[in-house]
Design an enzyme around this catalytic site. Structure first.
Site, PDB file in Angstrom:
ATOM      1  CD  GLN A 295      -1.085  -0.168   3.811  1.00  0.00           C
ATOM      2  OE1 GLN A 295      -1.757  -1.251   3.939  1.00  0.00           O
ATOM      3  NE2 GLN A 295      -1.285   0.822   4.684  1.00  0.00           N
ATOM      4  CB  CYS A 301      -4.823  -1.284   5.292  1.00  0.00           C
ATOM      5  SG  CYS A 301      -5.769  -0.383   6.741  1.00  0.00           S
ATOM      6  CG  HIS A 437      -3.630  -2.788   9.325  1.00  0.00           C
ATOM      7  ND1 HIS A 437      -3.369  -2.013   8.420  1.00  0.00           N
ATOM      8  CD2 HIS A 437      -2.745  -3.963   9.334  1.00  0.00           C
ATOM      9  CE1 HIS A 437      -2.677  -2.473   7.409  1.00  0.00           C
ATOM     10  NE2 HIS A 437      -2.239  -3.802   7.932  1.00  0.00           N
TER      11      HIS A 437
END
Length: 490
Positions: A295, A301, A437
């Protein structure tokens, strides 16, 4: 007090804390801004925890605070932004800030339950330190971090044996016990930092910036050793490509705070799969998982987690594995916030509204927001719906084995320094309150009787186990079971 809580208090990772409570339902609209007087009690508690163990004359003082509160059940969760002022520091290899730099901006998460405070998060970084001649140190740090390069799979720095790791960190153990630093601390640190710079092809614009990054690196080595000491799994923590970033920089650049701040679009609950899951499963071996992606310096993410899930669903329904476009979601999903974060539930809705996803080849990843250039004629994969999955990990495993890889979100505690093995942080350190995340569950199994989830990350193959993270399975570790979802392809 139980022994592991005493250990947390000793190491300063969770001062004066009790075990994390079960996560109440998100407060959502109940969150509100507070006037300063209402924040004084949690702010003073956070300051006390920040100063714990510091000698008189070295303690920080509170200059200003602002924040929000979310009410839930019998508790209140305070999210604070506080400005602290520290006395000058004269040793940049061990101090939190370089010489004469003393103002910090801190983010604190303080839980108040029945009048008892608990510090859940502490992120601090300099706000008035000139590193490259303009802006704050925090801004300059973000601006000056170079793209990662120079990965060498044969480097001893990247893959040490357990003995090597213990030897590397032996110099830092006195810090955990507050003993005097060894005389050769700075020399050893300089050597390790030089190896890091070479391995990851780091460059810094000025000597001042290089000294600052070395001080960050030194502090991070101590943090990694504390995390190592408190992990109950088999994971090893140490030097990674993120080791010269402050905790605040790492969270700002690579993580996704929206996962814990916004409820997202409501999805229907998927029907559970009947029967027990197989003992182990790995969709990588079945051809349903694309290669690990990166990324970059972008909090995207959420897009990688969702495209990974759709790639698996499309493979299972159509028999073709396609690498799908995350950049399309960054550019064209107008509900989420691109590199500033997003939610999988919103991303599914965007894919359905747009009319599908283009491939990576047709709509390649750039790692920053662009004008939407989606072409419906080039869309190669489509979805019909999306579903929320059970929070029961056994049911998740059964669903994964039958239906495909699963989009999940986790608390990324310790992942900045994760190298290999099965991570199992203590629950108060990796609370499901603080999910930040999004990743992809691709399988599960056991290593030497330790159950794990196999997790595809999006930080490139030069992180973790060739880009993968292994997390303990069966205890809701780091909130892995809280936000599981999948696209539906008919």
């Amino acid at each position: 007090m139980v022994p592991w809580l005493q250990l947390l208090l000793l190491l300063g990772l969770l001062p004066d804390a009790a075990p994390a409570p079960k996560k109440p339902r998100a407060a959502g609209p109940q969150a509100r801004e507070l006037a300063s007087p209402e924040l004084l009690a949690p702010a003073r508690f956070a300051l006390e925890m920040y100063n714990r163990g510091r000698a008189a004359g070295t303690r920080a003082a509170l200059r200003a605070v602002r924040g929000r509160v979310r009410r839930a059940g019998r508790g209140s969760l305070y999210s604070l932004k506080a400005t602290l002022v520290e006395p000058p520091c004269n040793d940049p290899t061990v101090c939190q800030l370089p010489i004469s730099k003393k103002t910090l901006l801190c983010s604190f998460e303080v839980l108040d339950e029945l009048g008892k405070h608990m510090l859940l998060r502490r992120d601090c970084g300099p706000v008035d330190t000139k590193v490259t001649g303009a802006g704050t140190a925090q801004d300059a740090g973000r601006a000056q971090v170079r793209p990662h390069g120079g990965f060498s799979p044969n480097s001893s720095l990247l893959e040490p044996s357990p003995d090597d790791t213990n030897e590397t960190f032996s110099s830092f153990l006195p810090l955990l016990n507050k003993d005097p630093l060894p005389q050769d601390f700075s020399v050893k640190m300089a050597s390790i930092f030089k190896e890091f710079v070479t391995t990851y092809n780091r460059t810094y614009d000025t000597k001042e910036e290089a000294r600052w990054r070395m001080s960050v690196f030194a502090n991070n080595m101590v943090r990694a050793q504390k995390i190592q000491a408190l992990d109950t799994g088999t994971a090893r923590y140490g030097v990674t490509k993120f080791s010269d970033l402050t905790e605040e920089e790492f969270r700002t650049i690579y993580l996704n705070p929206l996962l814990q701040e916004e409820p997202g679009r409501k999805m229907r609950l998927a029907k559970s799969v009947s029967g027990l899951p197989p003992p182990e499963w790995d969709w990588r071996k079945k051809g349903a998982v694309t290669k690990v992606k990166d990324q970059g310096m972008c909090g995207s993410c959420w897009a990688f987690s969702v495209t990974g899930n759709v790639e698996g669903q499309w493979f299972l329904k159509q028999g073709t594995l396609l690498s799908l476009s995350e950049q399309e979601l960054l550019d064209c999903d107008k509900v989420d916030k691109g590199c500033m974060g997003g939610l999988p539930s919103n991303a599914y809705s965007a894919i359905k509204t747009l009319g599908g996803l283009e491939t990576e080849d047709d709509y390649s990843y750039r790692g920053h927001l662009q004008t939407c250039s989606f072409n419906a004629e080039k869309a190669k994969a489509y979805i019909n719906d999306s579903v929320e999955l059970s929070q029961n990990e056994q049911k998740l495993a059964a669903w994964l084995a039958e239906k495909g890889p699963i989009s999940v979100a986790i608390n990324a505690f310790g992942m900045q320094f994760y190298r290999h093995g099965i991570s199992h942080p203590l629950r108060p350190l990796c609370s499901p309150w603080l999910i930040d995340h999004a990743v992809l569950l691709v399988g599960y199994g056991n290593r030497s009787a330790t159950p794990f989830w196999a997790i595809k990350n999006s930080w490139g193959t030069d992180w973790g186990e060739e880009g993968y993270y292994y997390l303990y399975r069966g205890s809701g570790a780091c909130g892995v079971n809280i936000m599981a979802s999948s696209a539906v392809v008919n």
